[in-house]
Scaffold this active site. Structure first.
Site, PDB file in Angstrom:
ATOM      1  N   HIS A 125       0.817  -1.170   0.095  1.00 23.35           N
ATOM      2  CA  HIS A 125       0.047  -0.022   0.097  1.00 23.35           C
ATOM      3  C   HIS A 125       0.876   1.337  -0.106  1.00 23.35           C
ATOM      4  O   HIS A 125       2.099   1.255   0.745  1.00 23.35           O
ATOM      5  CB  HIS A 125      -0.921   0.017   1.103  1.00 23.35           C
ATOM      6  CG  HIS A 125      -1.963   0.970   1.396  1.00 23.35           C
ATOM      7  ND1 HIS A 125      -1.684   2.333   1.621  1.00 23.35           N
ATOM      8  CD2 HIS A 125      -3.395   0.886   1.207  1.00 23.35           C
ATOM      9  CE1 HIS A 125      -2.726   2.825   1.888  1.00 23.35           C
ATOM     10  NE2 HIS A 125      -3.759   2.227   1.570  1.00 23.35           N
TER      11      HIS A 125
ATOM     12  N   CYS B 205      -4.856   2.627  -3.660  1.00 19.93           N
ATOM     13  CA  CYS B 205      -3.333   3.014  -3.090  1.00 19.93           C
ATOM     14  C   CYS B 205      -2.383   2.067  -3.542  1.00 19.93           C
ATOM     15  O   CYS B 205      -1.296   1.973  -2.342  1.00 19.93           O
ATOM     16  CB  CYS B 205      -3.627   3.345  -1.598  1.00 19.93           C
ATOM     17  SG  CYS B 205      -4.743   4.450  -1.345  1.00 19.93           S
TER      18      CYS B 205
ATOM     19  N   LYS C 242     -10.425  -0.524  10.794  1.00 21.27           N
ATOM     20  CA  LYS C 242     -10.525  -1.600   9.905  1.00 21.27           C
ATOM     21  C   LYS C 242     -10.785  -2.820  10.660  1.00 21.27           C
ATOM     22  O   LYS C 242     -10.785  -4.034  10.391  1.00 21.27           O
ATOM     23  CB  LYS C 242      -9.073  -1.752   9.109  1.00 21.27           C
ATOM     24  CG  LYS C 242      -8.870  -0.872   8.104  1.00 21.27           C
ATOM     25  CD  LYS C 242      -7.822  -1.258   7.269  1.00 21.27           C
ATOM     26  CE  LYS C 242      -7.244  -0.015   6.334  1.00 21.27           C
ATOM     27  NZ  LYS C 242      -7.844   0.449   5.299  1.00 21.27           N
TER      28      LYS C 242
ATOM     29  N   GLN D 101      -4.414  -5.162   6.991  1.00 18.98           N
ATOM     30  CA  GLN D 101      -5.289  -6.204   6.299  1.00 18.98           C
ATOM     31  C   GLN D 101      -5.295  -7.462   7.109  1.00 18.98           C
ATOM     32  O   GLN D 101      -5.787  -8.438   6.365  1.00 18.98           O
ATOM     33  CB  GLN D 101      -5.296  -6.363   4.773  1.00 18.98           C
ATOM     34  CG  GLN D 101      -5.143  -5.100   4.120  1.00 18.98           C
ATOM     35  CD  GLN D 101      -6.865  -4.299   4.223  1.00 18.98           C
ATOM     36  OE1 GLN D 101      -7.774  -5.282   4.548  1.00 18.98           O
ATOM     37  NE2 GLN D 101      -7.231  -3.079   3.987  1.00 18.98           N
TER      38      GLN D 101
ATOM     39  N   ASP E 275       3.244  -4.758   8.248  1.00 20.11           N
ATOM     40  CA  ASP E 275       1.974  -3.873   7.931  1.00 20.11           C
ATOM     41  C   ASP E 275       0.771  -4.832   8.099  1.00 20.11           C
ATOM     42  O   ASP E 275       0.331  -5.428   7.229  1.00 20.11           O
ATOM     43  CB  ASP E 275       1.768  -3.181   6.489  1.00 20.11           C
ATOM     44  CG  ASP E 275       0.565  -2.501   6.219  1.00 20.11           C
ATOM     45  OD1 ASP E 275      -0.283  -2.648   6.964  1.00 20.11           O
ATOM     46  OD2 ASP E 275       0.671  -1.773   5.213  1.00 20.11           O
TER      47      ASP E 275
HETATM   48  N1  PMP Z   1      -1.794  -0.662   4.418  1.00 18.21           N
HETATM   49  C1  PMP Z   1      -2.863  -1.452   4.076  1.00 18.21           C
HETATM   50  C2  PMP Z   1      -2.275  -2.780   3.434  1.00 18.21           C
HETATM   51  C3  PMP Z   1      -3.827  -0.769   4.021  1.00 18.21           C
HETATM   52  O1  PMP Z   1      -5.036  -1.632   3.294  1.00 18.21           O
HETATM   53  C4  PMP Z   1      -4.248   0.348   4.413  1.00 18.21           C
HETATM   54  C5  PMP Z   1      -5.522   0.910   4.469  1.00 18.21           C
HETATM   55  N2  PMP Z   1      -6.386   0.873   2.952  1.00 18.21           N
HETATM   56  C6  PMP Z   1      -3.220   1.049   5.008  1.00 18.21           C
HETATM   57  C7  PMP Z   1      -1.804   0.459   4.971  1.00 18.21           C
HETATM   58  C8  PMP Z   1      -3.441   2.743   5.441  1.00 18.21           C
HETATM   59  O2  PMP Z   1      -4.343   2.586   6.574  1.00 18.21           O
HETATM   60  P1  PMP Z   1      -4.846   3.815   7.232  1.00 18.21           P
HETATM   61  O3  PMP Z   1      -5.456   4.826   6.117  1.00 18.21           O
HETATM   62  O4  PMP Z   1      -5.807   3.209   8.102  1.00 18.21           O
HETATM   63  O5  PMP Z   1      -3.738   4.519   7.918  1.00 18.21           O
END
Ligand code: PMP
Length: 406
Positions: free
Chosen positions: A123, A364, A226, A203, A200
């Protein structure tokens, strides 16, 4: 134990409404999860009865607020099996946690010519902060690629690890492809080369049991929103040996030991990394969300979602002209797809009119889309409150899209 889907669905008020006159099907859980009534009520109750700023009040409610906030730290510690409570730092979310490490670990450990490894399926949150760090320090980013199925090319990892490698940052689960990466194996290999690893967990935290001591990761990050809690609260787990050495990321109230106009000394972790008024109400919501999940059981959640994934994949694969992106052997219940030559945005717009919420675009993860040579996908991401009926509605919706574009 099978999960009680009717009870669960009754506890998520947002699911029980009509959108564009249709029963709502929410399949955008990768972006954010909906909140159970227990979380919504707890936040409301907290503001009605307890709210007061934490850590610096002698009065009754400030004491209660502080205790509530710190109790969640201990709850998170147990939830991910961290060795010590001080290893849990509250942040705004995954992005904030990663930026904290990129800045603070970077200040302490990264020098010109050093290398940081990430994967090609990160991401942007686990990519851009490392690019910024490399630019600041004159370091270099190395990238572990993935194959057509969306699986990391693990045989390439040994060739990337060397004396200059100072950190490896990788996602546990890809938000676009659903791939569950072999993080334990990655951590083992990295540690053999004396390289710490950041996972990270944005997910993975909501889909499987996380044990940071068993994984032996050095950092693990996730977002509250999440995992059925409020927005604006997140967690950074870090091994004490690193947190001790890392300088603060931001300065301000609540992180200081002694302040004069000339010099300031800081508190130890976690407080050193929590400058300013913390999102203590968000933390309370996270505590309730963790209780909620523990009551259902992550093992049950994982089994139920695996069944949904299997059913959804089989049903979507029956649709002529539909291509699924991300066919890893180990996946969470996230399916990215495209339909014939139809733009992902058009598919998403029509599904919305049918009451079905999916995400469209690059999620993203633009480098993934570049690799696949597409501009984006339609992504259906499931949670334990979704049902086979939701899958059937999605399939019917997709067939309608096909019909409209025929
Ligand atoms: N890493 C991953 C794998 C994600 O799916 C996301 C959110 N889509 C993020 C980082 C960023 O999370 P946040 O926007 O809650 O900071």
């Amino acid at each position: 134990m099978p999960i009680d889907i009717n009870k669960i669905r009754s506890e998520f008020p947002i699911l029980n409404q009509k959108i564009h006159g249709k029963d709502y099907v929410y399949l955008d859980n990768g972006a954010t999860t909906q909140k159970p009534i227990q979380v919504i009520d707890a936040v409301s109750d907290f503001y009605k009865n307890t709210n007061s700023n934490i850590h610096r009040g002698v009065h009754h409610l400030s004491d209660l607020s502080t205790k509530a906030y710190e109790a969640v730290r201990s709850k998170v510690q147990n939830f991910i099996n961290a060795e010590q409570e001080q290893e849990i730092i509250f942040t705004k979310g995954t992005t904030d946690s990663i930026n904290l490490v990129a800045f603070s670990f970077g200040e302490r450990y990264i020098n010109t010519g050093d290398e940081i490894i990430i994967s090609a399926m990160e991401h942007h949150s686990n990519l851009v902060p490392w690019q910024m760090l490399c630019e600041r320090k004159g370091a270099n980013l190395r990238v572990l690629p993935f194959n057509k199925n969306g699986e990391l090319e693990m045989d390439k990892l040994p060739g990337l690890l060397n004396d200059k490698t100072k950190l490896l940052a990788v996602t546990h689960v890809s938000n676009s492809l659903g791939t569950i990466n072999p993080v334990k194996e990655i951590i083992e290999q990295a540690h053999k080369a004396n390289v710490p690893v950041l996972i990270d967990g944005a997910q993975s935290i909501q889909h499987s049991i996380i044990d940071v001591q068993d994984l032996d990761c050095d950092f693990y990050v996730f977002s509250g929103h999440k995992i059925y809690a409020e927005t604006g609260i997140g967690v950074l787990y870090g091994k004490e040996k690193y947190l001790k050495e890392m300088p603060p990321y931001q300065g301000g109230g609540d992180m200081v030991d002694h302040v004069t106009l000339e010099k300031t000394t800081y508190l130890d972790a976690p407080f050193k990394f929590e400058a300013g008024t913390a999102n203590y109400v968000g933390a309370v919501s996270l505590g309730v969300a963790i209780d909620y999940i523990n009551d259902i059981g992550l093992k049950n959640i994982a089994e139920y979602e695996a069944e949904l994934l299997q059913y959804a994949t089989a049903e979507l694969e029956k649709i002529e002209g539909l291509t699924i992106y991300g066919k890893a052997k180990h996946k969470t219940a996230t399916i990215s797809f495209l339909l014939d030559k139809i733009h992902h945005y058009d598919t998403g717009m029509i599904l919305d009119k049918l009451g079905i919420a999916v995400r469209t675009g690059s999620h993203c993860t633009q480098p993934i889309m570049d690799f696949l040579d597409i501009t984006g996908t339609v992504r259906a991401s499931f949670a334990f409150y979704n049902t086979k009926n939701d899958v059937d509605r999605l399939v019917a919706g997709i067939l309608k899209v096909k019909e409209m574009f025929a």
